[in-house]
Design a protein around this motif. Structure first.
Motif, short mmCIF file in Angstrom:
data_model
loop_
_atom_site.label_atom_id
_atom_site.label_comp_id
_atom_site.label_asym_id
_atom_site.label_seq_id
_atom_site.Cartn_x
_atom_site.Cartn_y
_atom_site.Cartn_z
N ARG A 213 -34.67 73.96 -118.82
CA ARG A 213 -33.82 72.89 -118.73
C ARG A 213 -32.93 72.30 -119.03
O ARG A 213 -31.53 71.83 -118.44
N GLN A 214 -32.01 73.44 -120.10
CA GLN A 214 -30.49 73.06 -120.39
C GLN A 214 -29.55 73.61 -118.58
O GLN A 214 -28.90 73.43 -118.78
N LEU A 215 -30.58 74.49 -118.46
CA LEU A 215 -29.60 75.50 -116.89
C LEU A 215 -29.76 74.65 -115.66
O LEU A 215 -29.08 74.16 -114.66
N VAL A 216 -30.98 74.85 -115.35
CA VAL A 216 -31.65 73.91 -113.91
C VAL A 216 -31.60 73.05 -114.20
O VAL A 216 -31.99 72.39 -112.73
N SER A 217 -32.60 72.58 -114.81
CA SER A 217 -33.16 71.36 -115.01
C SER A 217 -32.22 70.52 -114.04
O SER A 217 -31.25 70.01 -114.85
N ARG A 218 -32.70 68.70 -113.34
CA ARG A 218 -31.65 67.98 -113.59
C ARG A 218 -31.71 67.12 -114.85
O ARG A 218 -30.38 66.69 -115.07
N ASN A 219 -32.47 67.44 -115.77
CA ASN A 219 -32.37 66.87 -117.12
C ASN A 219 -31.29 67.43 -117.93
O ASN A 219 -30.58 67.07 -119.02
N GLY A 220 -30.93 68.61 -117.43
CA GLY A 220 -29.53 69.58 -117.85
C GLY A 220 -28.73 69.07 -117.60
O GLY A 220 -27.52 68.76 -116.45
N ALA A 221 -27.87 70.65 -116.94
CA ALA A 221 -26.32 70.80 -116.41
C ALA A 221 -26.69 70.72 -114.84
O ALA A 221 -26.05 70.84 -113.85
N ASP A 222 -28.47 71.19 -114.24
CA ASP A 222 -28.44 71.10 -112.96
C ASP A 222 -27.48 72.25 -111.82
O ASP A 222 -26.79 71.60 -111.20
N ALA A 234 -25.31 85.83 -124.28
CA ALA A 234 -26.11 85.96 -122.44
C ALA A 234 -27.23 87.15 -123.44
O ALA A 234 -27.23 87.14 -122.29
N SER A 235 -27.70 88.47 -124.10
CA SER A 235 -28.25 89.28 -124.52
C SER A 235 -29.15 88.92 -125.17
O SER A 235 -30.24 89.64 -125.16
N GLY A 236 -29.04 87.51 -125.39
CA GLY A 236 -30.11 86.97 -126.53
C GLY A 236 -31.32 86.26 -126.03
O GLY A 236 -31.58 86.45 -125.03
N GLY A 237 -31.75 85.51 -127.14
CA GLY A 237 -33.38 85.93 -127.27
C GLY A 237 -33.12 84.34 -125.69
O GLY A 237 -34.21 83.90 -124.94
N LEU A 238 -32.40 83.23 -126.00
CA LEU A 238 -32.12 82.18 -124.61
C LEU A 238 -31.07 82.82 -123.91
O LEU A 238 -31.48 81.99 -123.01
N GLY A 239 -30.01 83.09 -124.09
CA GLY A 239 -28.78 83.12 -123.45
C GLY A 239 -29.54 84.05 -121.77
O GLY A 239 -29.31 84.14 -121.16
N SER A 240 -30.30 84.98 -122.86
CA SER A 240 -30.79 86.03 -121.41
C SER A 240 -31.48 85.65 -120.52
O SER A 240 -31.61 85.82 -118.95
N TYR A 241 -32.46 84.35 -121.31
CA TYR A 241 -33.16 83.90 -119.28
C TYR A 241 -32.28 83.10 -118.68
O TYR A 241 -31.72 82.72 -117.49
N ALA A 242 -31.14 82.37 -119.82
CA ALA A 242 -29.78 81.81 -119.00
C ALA A 242 -29.50 82.05 -118.21
O ALA A 242 -28.87 82.24 -117.04
N THR A 243 -28.68 83.70 -118.04
CA THR A 243 -28.57 85.00 -117.80
C THR A 243 -29.28 85.41 -115.98
O THR A 243 -28.77 85.12 -114.64
N GLN A 244 -30.14 84.94 -116.12
CA GLN A 244 -31.05 85.13 -115.16
C GLN A 244 -31.61 83.94 -114.35
O GLN A 244 -31.42 84.66 -112.75
N TYR A 245 -31.65 83.53 -115.03
CA TYR A 245 -31.16 82.28 -113.93
C TYR A 245 -30.05 81.92 -113.79
O TYR A 245 -30.04 81.04 -112.16
N ALA A 246 -29.27 82.01 -113.57
CA ALA A 246 -27.77 81.87 -113.46
C ALA A 246 -28.15 82.96 -112.25
O ALA A 246 -27.60 82.96 -110.88
N LEU A 247 -27.85 83.65 -112.32
CA LEU A 247 -28.40 85.28 -111.30
C LEU A 247 -28.82 84.32 -109.87
O LEU A 247 -29.36 84.73 -108.87
N ASN A 248 -30.37 84.36 -110.44
CA ASN A 248 -31.24 83.72 -109.41
C ASN A 248 -30.66 82.25 -108.45
O ASN A 248 -31.94 82.61 -108.01
N GLY A 249 -30.52 81.70 -109.09
CA GLY A 249 -30.16 80.45 -108.60
C GLY A 249 -28.81 80.86 -107.77
O GLY A 249 -28.22 79.76 -107.34
N GLY A 250 -28.17 81.91 -107.74
CA GLY A 250 -27.14 81.97 -106.89
C GLY A 250 -26.06 81.31 -107.72
O GLY A 250 -24.39 81.35 -107.68
N ALA A 251 -25.92 81.06 -108.86
CA ALA A 251 -24.34 80.96 -109.50
C ALA A 251 -23.75 82.36 -110.61
O ALA A 251 -24.12 83.60 -109.53
N ILE A 252 -22.98 81.99 -110.79
CA ILE A 252 -21.71 83.45 -111.38
C ILE A 252 -21.70 83.77 -112.83
O ILE A 252 -21.06 82.96 -112.88
#
Length: 446
Positions: A213-222, A234-252
């Motif tokens: 929600r925080q990074l990908v959803s339209r309710n978050g950063a979109d 970025a390696s923690g419980g929350l950040g590790s998923y944000a890192t994966q979503y950024a990479l998986n979604g073509g972000a940097i």
């Protein structure tokens, strides 16, 4: 053999069809905090409060099953920071949440007890469903997200996170997942990813949905392809998923970590742009009351060195007070700071000139609605996002597991076994698992 033992054996023998015919035990073991101990840490600094002293493993009565609810035999759970907050009674005792919920209805009164069974993640098997539940049946293998909503008013029917009676299960409600049995609403349930073990499947729920929600959803950063995303922890419980979503979604992703070991984890995930904040010696606060804008500037310069001169389109914020001023400064003109939690403090301070004169946005994000949680779990099930489990404890060792998270002495997520007698059980899709085994084990033995 005890009733719980019979249930456990049926699950371990893959005889899930037998679960419906087995009796639900009158009690079970759960990890609790006690209301009469809520003042036990008064006078101590947060860092000195020890969850091992406040978290107990008690035999507790099985709650009555209500309409739209399910009882789940919990095979595994996980530690989140909200369990740490519960265990140290900060920022308030969670018994205040239970008292407030208990006033809502006769059914919710069940939650207002002198003990609180904690935990906001689980994987397991449905034991029973209440009246009105049609999508789930006893024997279904499930995971649960932690959004508890009533949805009697209009506010939540566009986005359930806006329901006036929105709560986090196992934190603001009772009968959580760090237990042998848990009580959930049926609309918290999702299919267990078949290629994962019980403990792996239990670990993503809260943090994976939150990051989605925080990074990908339209309710978050979109987030869109090509966005530069600054990720704290970025390696923690929350950040590790944000890192994966950024990479998986073509972000940097620009990954901020606190050690070479944590930097190596981010590299394992596929990230290339990494800042070791301890090695760089950033001190964003001169003292308790004053920040150092020169350090913000030095931090921003480092980001631009890594990105080829670009500032972050999105800042993925969750540390809070310690980093928020730097986050507002670092975001590009027109950029977005999306924030949840505040593990270093809730009272954020920043220089508003960098926000208003540069047209930046701050977006508050809290957990996820059912649809967002379902999509996040679907990505796990397809092997596109992986669990970040690093270590697993027994139910009796939950206090130590919470202490690890409290002191940031962990990587990724810390799991807890409940009815699962050992790690490695519960895999159904071995072919998909073998395909993604390196990603699944990225945080192991670090």
């Amino acid at each position: 053999m005890s009733q719980l033992g019979e249930i456990q054996q049926a699950i371990l023998n893959d005889d899930l069809g037998a679960v419906a015919s087995l009796d639900v035990p009158e009690s079970y073991r759960g990890v609790t905090v006690h209301k009469d101990e809520a003042g036990m840490f008064e006078g101590l600094e947060s860092r000195d409060k020890d969850p091992r002293k406040s978290l107990h493993v008690d035999e507790v009565p099985t709650p009555e099953l209500g309409p739209g609810e399910a009882l789940v035999a919990v095979m595994a759970s996980a530690i989140n920071y909200n369990t740490v907050w519960t265990s140290i009674f900060e920022p308030v005792s969670t018994f205040k949440f239970l008292e407030r919920y208990g006033r809502l209805s006769p059914l919710s009164k069940r939650h207002d007890l002198p003990y609180h069974v904690v935990g906001s993640d689980l994987s397991g098997v449905v034991l029973r469903t209440g009246p009105g539940v049609h999508n789930w049946k006893p024997g279904d293998e499930v995971v649960a997200h932690c959004l508890n909503v009533e949805l009697e008013g209009p506010d939540g029917h566009n986005d359930t996170m806006l329901d006036t009676e929105q709560r986090i299960w196992g934190f603001e409600t009772n009968f959580g997942g760090l237990a042998e049995i848990a009580l959930v609403k049926a609309n918290q349930l999702m299919p267990k990813p078949g290629h994962l073990t019980w403990e792996e499947a239990a670990s993503p729920g809260l943090v994976n949905s939150t990051a989605y929600r925080q990074l990908v959803s339209r309710n978050g950063a979109d987030m869109k392809q090509g966005d530069v995303v600054l990720i704290w922890g970025a390696s923690g419980g929350l950040g590790s998923y944000a890192t994966q979503y950024a990479l998986n979604g073509g972000a940097i992703p620009v990954c901020v970590v606190s050690s070479p070991e944590k930097a190596e984890i981010c590299r394992k995930l596929g990230a290339e742009l990494i800042i070791d904040r301890n090695a760089e010696g950033y001190k964003f606060w001169k003292d308790e009351h004053n920040q150092d804008p020169k350090e913000w500037q030095r931090f921003g310069k480092k980001i631009r060195e890594l990105t080829g001169g670009e500032d972050p389109d999105i800042v993925f914020e969750h540390p809070g007070r310690e980093t928020f001023g730097a986050s507002v400064y670092a975001a590009r003109k027109g950029g977005t700071i999306v924030t949840c939690a505040s593990t270093s403090g809730y009272m954020h301070q920043f220089d508003n000139r960098y926000l208003w004169m540069n047209l930046k946005r701050i977006i508050g994000s809290h957990f996820a609605n059912y649809r967002e949680s379902w999509e996040a779990n679907r990505l796990i099930a397809k092997g596109l996002i992986h669990p970040t489990l690093s270590k697993t404890y027994s139910l009796e060792e939950t206090g130590q597991a919470a202490l690890d998270v409290h002191r940031n002495a962990h990587q990724g997520k810390v799991g807890v076994l409940a009815l699962a007698p050992e790690e490695g059980l519960g895999v159904r899709n071995h072919e998909l698992r073998e395909k993604h085994i390196d990603g699944i084990n990225a945080f192991r033995n670090v």
